[in-house]
Design a protein around this motif. Structure first.
Motif, PDB file in Angstrom:
ATOM      1  N   GLU A  51       1.051  -0.817  -0.229  1.00 63.25           N
ATOM      2  CA  GLU A  51       0.051  -0.353  -0.022  1.00 63.25           C
ATOM      3  C   GLU A  51       0.887   1.118  -0.193  1.00 63.25           C
ATOM      4  O   GLU A  51       0.526   2.158  -0.746  1.00 63.25           O
ATOM      5  CB  GLU A  51      -1.300   0.181   1.308  1.00 63.25           C
ATOM      6  CG  GLU A  51      -1.944  -1.439   1.329  1.00 63.25           C
ATOM      7  CD  GLU A  51      -2.774  -1.119   2.848  1.00 63.25           C
ATOM      8  OE1 GLU A  51      -2.669  -0.577   3.548  1.00 63.25           O
ATOM      9  OE2 GLU A  51      -4.096  -2.129   2.123  1.00 63.25           O
ATOM     10  N   VAL A  52       2.325   0.988   0.367  1.00 56.92           N
ATOM     11  CA  VAL A  52       2.926   2.832  -0.165  1.00 56.92           C
ATOM     12  C   VAL A  52       3.934   2.149  -0.610  1.00 56.92           C
ATOM     13  O   VAL A  52       5.425   2.012  -0.340  1.00 56.92           O
ATOM     14  CB  VAL A  52       3.390   2.400   1.941  1.00 56.92           C
ATOM     15  CG1 VAL A  52       4.300   4.037   1.458  1.00 56.92           C
ATOM     16  CG2 VAL A  52       2.599   3.128   2.702  1.00 56.92           C
ATOM     17  N   PRO A  53       4.189   2.539  -1.374  1.00 63.61           N
ATOM     18  CA  PRO A  53       5.218   2.231  -3.045  1.00 63.61           C
ATOM     19  C   PRO A  53       6.583   3.133  -1.797  1.00 63.61           C
ATOM     20  O   PRO A  53       6.728   4.092  -1.898  1.00 63.61           O
ATOM     21  CB  PRO A  53       5.383   2.922  -4.063  1.00 63.61           C
ATOM     22  CG  PRO A  53       3.035   3.038  -3.579  1.00 63.61           C
ATOM     23  CD  PRO A  53       3.095   2.866  -2.626  1.00 63.61           C
ATOM     24  N   GLY A  54       7.788   1.913  -2.429  1.00 61.82           N
ATOM     25  CA  GLY A  54       9.344   2.657  -1.538  1.00 61.82           C
ATOM     26  C   GLY A  54       9.172   2.704   0.249  1.00 61.82           C
ATOM     27  O   GLY A  54      10.075   2.781   0.472  1.00 61.82           O
ATOM     28  N   SER A  55       7.877   2.068   0.653  1.00 57.95           N
ATOM     29  CA  SER A  55       8.443   1.376   1.899  1.00 57.95           C
ATOM     30  C   SER A  55       9.478   0.950   2.232  1.00 57.95           C
ATOM     31  O   SER A  55       9.869  -0.172   1.772  1.00 57.95           O
ATOM     32  CB  SER A  55       7.113   0.983   2.787  1.00 57.95           C
ATOM     33  OG  SER A  55       7.201   0.385   3.964  1.00 57.95           O
TER      34      SER A  55
END
Length: 408
Positions: free
Chosen positions: A157-161
């Motif tokens: 759900e959070v790109p680059g996490s």
């Protein structure tokens, strides 16, 4: 009880290192997303892992019997425990590189120790092959569980996490538990090496051994096999993601089928080899691998990636392609077992050092070649190229079988 505890100690050590080593494909996929790097840049992780294994094992394989296998296992496990605790705290690509370098150094210590202990516990060729296939099967079960463990920490759900790096905390806990099991075991030193003179005598013996024709064709076979296994295994999550269009977490989860196939194949190989000659069996396995590549890769062009949110939604080819691991699985442990069983126990540590070196070099070569080909020509072309080393292994097997018959 002493023998069972010793086997449990080496199996547990192999299990946790299976998770760490075979996580490289998942880490490559997540690093591309989290740190914004290219595929060739990400493929260098395989080099940090495998080249550290190769370099370190080449120089320490002959020293390990002097230190003692138990102490060596404890040192290797301690190094990766600290590395796992530091990685999520710093959370950048450089520390991930250093993590895999530590994993490589530690695995060099662990693998030489485990293979030597298997030789000490095995009174016959059949016993050696059976125990080694079991240990390698447990290794693949560790790899299988690792894919699912990592997938639970992937935040789609959070790109680059970088939340996925938190997986190294429970891994550190598992390694600490393994440390306790090893510490409680009664792994003895090899008496031959306790009386050996000259600190470099074992190293020189390993170098001399590498010039023998039987050993040369063996290490070439090992190199080519690991080139295929790492090329496919490391890049399968990325293949699932970019070619088949699966989400990151689903790509990682469905790659676990590859690890499961390897585990099942290795656990079953010991039983199959009781009724089929090893040379015939490996030829069948290699031929089946080639057919899987030729038949299944064209199916990837027609897979439908719409509306996929779980492994249950994945196209059929995503389930079938990893089954190449079932045919691939027996090759590595069978080759190692045939080679080690043809040597005196005193030469096992040196031979294992060569196995680790050429396995590591093959792994790095396979991953880097596949990464560059993937970037330049796409995933299908990259996987088609695995047919070349498969054919070369068939040729090597013929000469290896002839050489072992001659030596016998």
């Amino acid at each position: 009880m002493s023998r069972l505890l010793t086997i449990s100690a080496i199996a547990a050590s192999y299990f946790v290192f299976a998770i760490l080593l075979n996580s490289v494909g998942t880490v490559i996929l997540q690093s591309i997303d989290s740190f914004g790097i290219s595929k060739p840049e990400a493929s260098i992780l395989e080099g940090f892992k495998d080249l550290s294994i190769a370099f370190f094992s080449f120089f320490v394989a002959s020293i390990i019997p002097r230190i003692g296998y138990k102490v060596t296992l404890l040192i290797g496990l301690s190094i990766v425990t600290l590395a796992c605790l530091v990685t999520p705290l710093v959370a950048n690509f450089m520390v991930v590189k250093l993590l895999f370098a530590c994993i490589g150094i530690s695995f060099a210590l662990v693998k030489v120790s485990v293979y030597s202990i298997v030789g000490m516990l095995s009174p016959s060729v059949k016993a050696h092959s059976s125990l080694l296939n079991t240990i390698e099967g447990i290794f693949m079960l560790g790899s299988l569980s690792g894919y699912w463990l990592f997938s639970f920490y992937v935040n789609t759900e959070v790109p680059g996490s970088v939340d996925w790096l938190d997986v190294y905390y429970p891994l550190a806990g598992m390694i600490l538990l393994t440390l306790v099991i090893v510490a409680c075991s009664s792994i003895s030193k090899d008496e031959h090496y306790q009386t050996q003179k000259g600190i470099f005598s074992g190293f020189i013996a390993m170098v001399k051994m590498s010039y023998q024709p039987l050993v040369l064709v063996f290490v070439l076979s090992i190199f080519l096999y690991v080139l295929i296994e790492q090329g496919v295994g490391t890049w399968l999550p990325t293949f699932n993601n970019e070619v088949l269009g699966l989400p990151n977490n689903v790509s990682v989860q469905i790659t676990s089928i590859f690890a499961a196939a390897l585990a099942i194949g290795r656990l079953l190989a010991g039983q199959v080899l009781k009724v089929i000659n090893w040379y015939t069996f490996l030829n069948i396995c290699l031929s089946a691998m080639g057919l899987i590549i030729i038949i299944l890769l064209p199916m990837a062009e027609y897979s439908n990636s719409q509306g996929i949110s779980s492994v249950l939604d994945a196209p059929l080819v995503a389930y079938l392609l990893p089954l190449i691991g079932l045919m691939m699985a027996p090759i590595y442990p069978v080759l190692n077992s045939v080679m080690l069983s043809s040597l005196e126990q005193s030469k096992h540590a040196a031979m294992t050092g060569l196995i680790v070196v050429f396995s590591a070099l093959g792994g790095t070569t396979g991953s880097v070649i596949t990464g560059f080909t993937f970037q330049a020509f796409g995933g299908q072309t990259a996987f088609y190229l695995s047919l070349i080393p498969m054919g070369l292994i068939l040729i090597c097997l013929y000469f290896f079988q002839k050489a072992t018959q001659k030596q016998a």
